[in-house]
Scaffold this motif. Sequence first.
Motif, mmCIF file in Angstrom:
data_model
loop_
_atom_site.group_PDB
_atom_site.id
_atom_site.type_symbol
_atom_site.label_atom_id
_atom_site.label_comp_id
_atom_site.label_asym_id
_atom_site.label_seq_id
_atom_site.Cartn_x
_atom_site.Cartn_y
_atom_site.Cartn_z
ATOM 1 N N LEU A 1 0.850 -1.192 0.000
ATOM 2 C CA LEU A 1 0.000 0.000 0.000
ATOM 3 C C LEU A 1 0.884 1.241 0.000
ATOM 4 O O LEU A 1 1.703 1.428 0.906
ATOM 5 C CB LEU A 1 -0.884 0.025 1.244
ATOM 6 C CG LEU A 1 -1.763 -1.191 1.490
ATOM 7 C CD1 LEU A 1 -2.621 -0.994 2.725
ATOM 8 C CD2 LEU A 1 -2.656 -1.445 0.291
ATOM 9 N N VAL A 2 0.721 2.056 -1.007
ATOM 10 C CA VAL A 2 1.538 3.275 -1.103
ATOM 11 C C VAL A 2 0.649 4.474 -0.791
ATOM 12 O O VAL A 2 -0.382 4.682 -1.433
ATOM 13 C CB VAL A 2 2.136 3.412 -2.529
ATOM 14 C CG1 VAL A 2 3.059 4.628 -2.603
ATOM 15 C CG2 VAL A 2 2.882 2.149 -2.918
ATOM 16 N N THR B 1 -3.048 4.328 -2.361
ATOM 17 C CA THR B 1 -4.118 4.610 -1.416
ATOM 18 C C THR B 1 -3.916 5.989 -0.789
ATOM 19 O O THR B 1 -3.055 6.750 -1.219
ATOM 20 C CB THR B 1 -4.200 3.467 -0.375
ATOM 21 O OG1 THR B 1 -5.218 3.778 0.551
ATOM 22 C CG2 THR B 1 -2.903 3.270 0.376
ATOM 23 N N GLY B 2 -4.737 6.312 0.199
ATOM 24 C CA GLY B 2 -4.638 7.630 0.834
ATOM 25 C C GLY B 2 -3.611 7.604 1.952
ATOM 26 O O GLY B 2 -2.797 6.692 2.030
ATOM 27 N N CYS C 1 5.583 6.830 2.332
ATOM 28 C CA CYS C 1 5.353 5.741 3.293
ATOM 29 C C CYS C 1 4.671 4.575 2.576
ATOM 30 O O CYS C 1 3.803 4.791 1.726
ATOM 31 C CB CYS C 1 4.409 6.182 4.410
ATOM 32 S SG CYS C 1 5.005 7.579 5.337
ATOM 33 N N ILE C 2 5.055 3.365 2.943
ATOM 34 C CA ILE C 2 4.325 2.198 2.423
ATOM 35 C C ILE C 2 4.058 1.202 3.553
ATOM 36 O O ILE C 2 4.771 1.176 4.557
ATOM 37 C CB ILE C 2 5.059 1.486 1.255
ATOM 38 C CG1 ILE C 2 6.357 0.827 1.722
ATOM 39 C CG2 ILE C 2 5.338 2.419 0.106
ATOM 40 C CD1 ILE C 2 6.996 -0.062 0.644
ATOM 41 N N THR C 3 3.000 0.421 3.373
ATOM 42 C CA THR C 3 2.717 -0.679 4.288
ATOM 43 C C THR C 3 2.712 -1.954 3.458
ATOM 44 O O THR C 3 2.136 -1.979 2.362
ATOM 45 C CB THR C 3 1.329 -0.506 4.941
ATOM 46 O OG1 THR C 3 1.390 0.616 5.811
ATOM 47 C CG2 THR C 3 0.934 -1.718 5.772
ATOM 48 N N ILE D 1 -8.091 1.200 1.451
ATOM 49 C CA ILE D 1 -8.740 1.137 0.135
ATOM 50 C C ILE D 1 -8.184 2.227 -0.783
ATOM 51 O O ILE D 1 -7.569 3.186 -0.315
ATOM 52 C CB ILE D 1 -10.281 1.283 0.236
ATOM 53 C CG1 ILE D 1 -10.667 2.666 0.771
ATOM 54 C CG2 ILE D 1 -10.880 0.181 1.075
ATOM 55 C CD1 ILE D 1 -12.130 2.985 0.606
ATOM 56 N N ASP D 2 -8.442 2.071 -2.058
ATOM 57 C CA ASP D 2 -8.041 3.092 -3.023
ATOM 58 C C ASP D 2 -9.094 4.210 -2.973
ATOM 59 O O ASP D 2 -10.254 3.986 -3.332
ATOM 60 C CB ASP D 2 -7.992 2.465 -4.431
ATOM 61 C CG ASP D 2 -7.667 3.481 -5.514
ATOM 62 O OD1 ASP D 2 -7.579 4.681 -5.201
ATOM 63 O OD2 ASP D 2 -7.515 3.061 -6.681
ATOM 64 N N PRO D 3 -8.711 5.417 -2.527
ATOM 65 C CA PRO D 3 -9.699 6.486 -2.375
ATOM 66 C C PRO D 3 -10.312 6.936 -3.695
ATOM 67 O O PRO D 3 -11.292 7.664 -3.702
ATOM 68 C CB PRO D 3 -8.918 7.615 -1.711
ATOM 69 C CG PRO D 3 -7.489 7.300 -1.909
ATOM 70 C CD PRO D 3 -7.356 5.848 -2.170
#
Length: 519
Positions: free
Chosen positions: A9-10, A46-47, A57-59, A118-120
């Motif tokens: 997730l970026v 994502t947001g 930041c990434i997860t 989620i993808d905003p």
Amino acid sequence: MKYFRTHVLVGINETSKQAGVDAFLKTLKKEIETAGLMDEINVLETGPLGFFGKGICITVYPDNVNYDDLKQEDIQELVNEHFLKGRPVHRLLLNAGGKFCPKFNYENRIVLRNSGIIDPESIDEYLGAGGYEAWEKALQMEPMEIVEEVKKSGLRGRGGAGFPTGLKWSFTSPIKCEQKYVVVNADEGEPGTFKDRLIMEGDPHQLLEGIIICAKAVGATKSYIYIRGEYKLSIQRLRNAIKQCYDYGILGKNIFNSGFDHDIDIKIGAGAYVCGEETALIESLEGNRGNPRWKPPFPGLKGLWGCPTVVNNVETLANIPYIIKNGAEGYRKFGTPDCTGTKVYTILGDVAFPGLCEIDMGTTLRTIINDYAGGMKKGLRFKAALIGGAAGVILSDRLLDVNMDLNSLNQYSAVLGSGAILVMNENTSIVDMLWSILRFFRHESCGKCSPCRNGSQQLYDMISKIKKGQGIEDDLDKLLLIAETMQQTAFCALGQSPIMPIRSALENFRDEFLALTKK
Ligand SMILES: Cc1cc2nc3c(=O)[nH]c(=O)nc-3n(C[C@H](O)[C@H](O)[C@H](O)COP(=O)(O)O)c2cc1C
Ligand code: SF4
């Protein structure tokens, strides 16, 4: 449906954009392809990820590993070590000054529950996460039933004043007239506050769902989102989300054959602090100079173009889908019995992890700083915190263990305000801090009434004199006297507010002021 072993997730927001996230993403995708991992690793835009981190930041899911402050040159190592071999790259892990990441509150989120997940930009992802189910439920409810549910939830406005939301709606809902409006206050001018931006960037559909439920409850057919022009990504994502709602029949005429019509429009503000005040905002929306109006009548009875208008903050409305979907009782499980729900804070200053977090109402300032912001920056000691922005209070360590909720803070003449927390270390000058706050008020006074127009100038002159060591002890009482006079006589809450930082600064740090003044 394609299944991936790992999701990356970026976080795409204003901050990461400035750090070059667009180019970073391009290279990341290319490197994943070169490594032959396209069918195993899914890169999702994502947001804001909802944790405290710098720059890009990434997860990484399902590993739950967070990285921050990433650069182009880190990509190769990430791909080779983490994505290919499953070994997280320790030097890149989210950490500050050797401290590893603080507690993430993923479980107790209402407003940020989809943020960073989620993808905003995708309505389908919002629907997949249970989005618009509350709207479906609300369409089958009577307007006053919705109002009662919100009343029972105990939700209070998150724009600063803490007015009970259900009660506000109950004034507008029964009015019989042709046109009513909902106005979303996304002006967010309070210094140090950027939670509404992150809510809009991270999950714009949740706000839209809150708006249309409010509109149904009060009988409004048109809503305006009044948003500051600097919030470019929020504006883009809201526009995209509104278009998707029209395409899916969630907005427009006779929504899902319910007989209910609703349209949402975006109005861009020019960034004056006073335009966040609801009546000045309405003036600005009407195309006039943003000067406050006399209250009463309140906007709920006579607002935009003289029509009944509900004005609510972004965070307030973003709570509504959860309340309707889970019922008032479900919502009341969060927070304290007197002050329900969660609060989104933006924490800045001398903490290890500046950023945002959403926590139950009633959590102490000590817990917020230590557990969620990673404590003080290495080697620094806590001195004070400015809570609620310029119109807020300067607290000393005496109040570190007071519950952060509207009622508990009230007992100490303190406020929660917009939820901005600025933490200061032991070397910070409170005189300098108060000077910059009073300079802000002087600059932002709209000039309509003399107590504020002249008073804010006098306060600034006096604090400037004190700061230079040219003041006398009596000036401290004069500061209070002028601010108290403004509190009682200024036309709007802007001019009534300087008393808050002045009184708290003098009560908690009087010695510092005395040290700079002559007898
Ligand atoms: C000078 C001034 C600036 C304000 N700025 C904002 C703002 O940026 N956002 C906001 O929601 N409320 C702001 N408010 C409060 C609004 O007037 C209003 O109370 C709020 O939007 C109501 O929404 P709520 O009941 O959901 O909190 C401001 C008030 C004043 C006096
Ligand atoms: S108090 Fe200040 S901001 Fe409000 S109307 Fe008066 S001059 Fe304008």
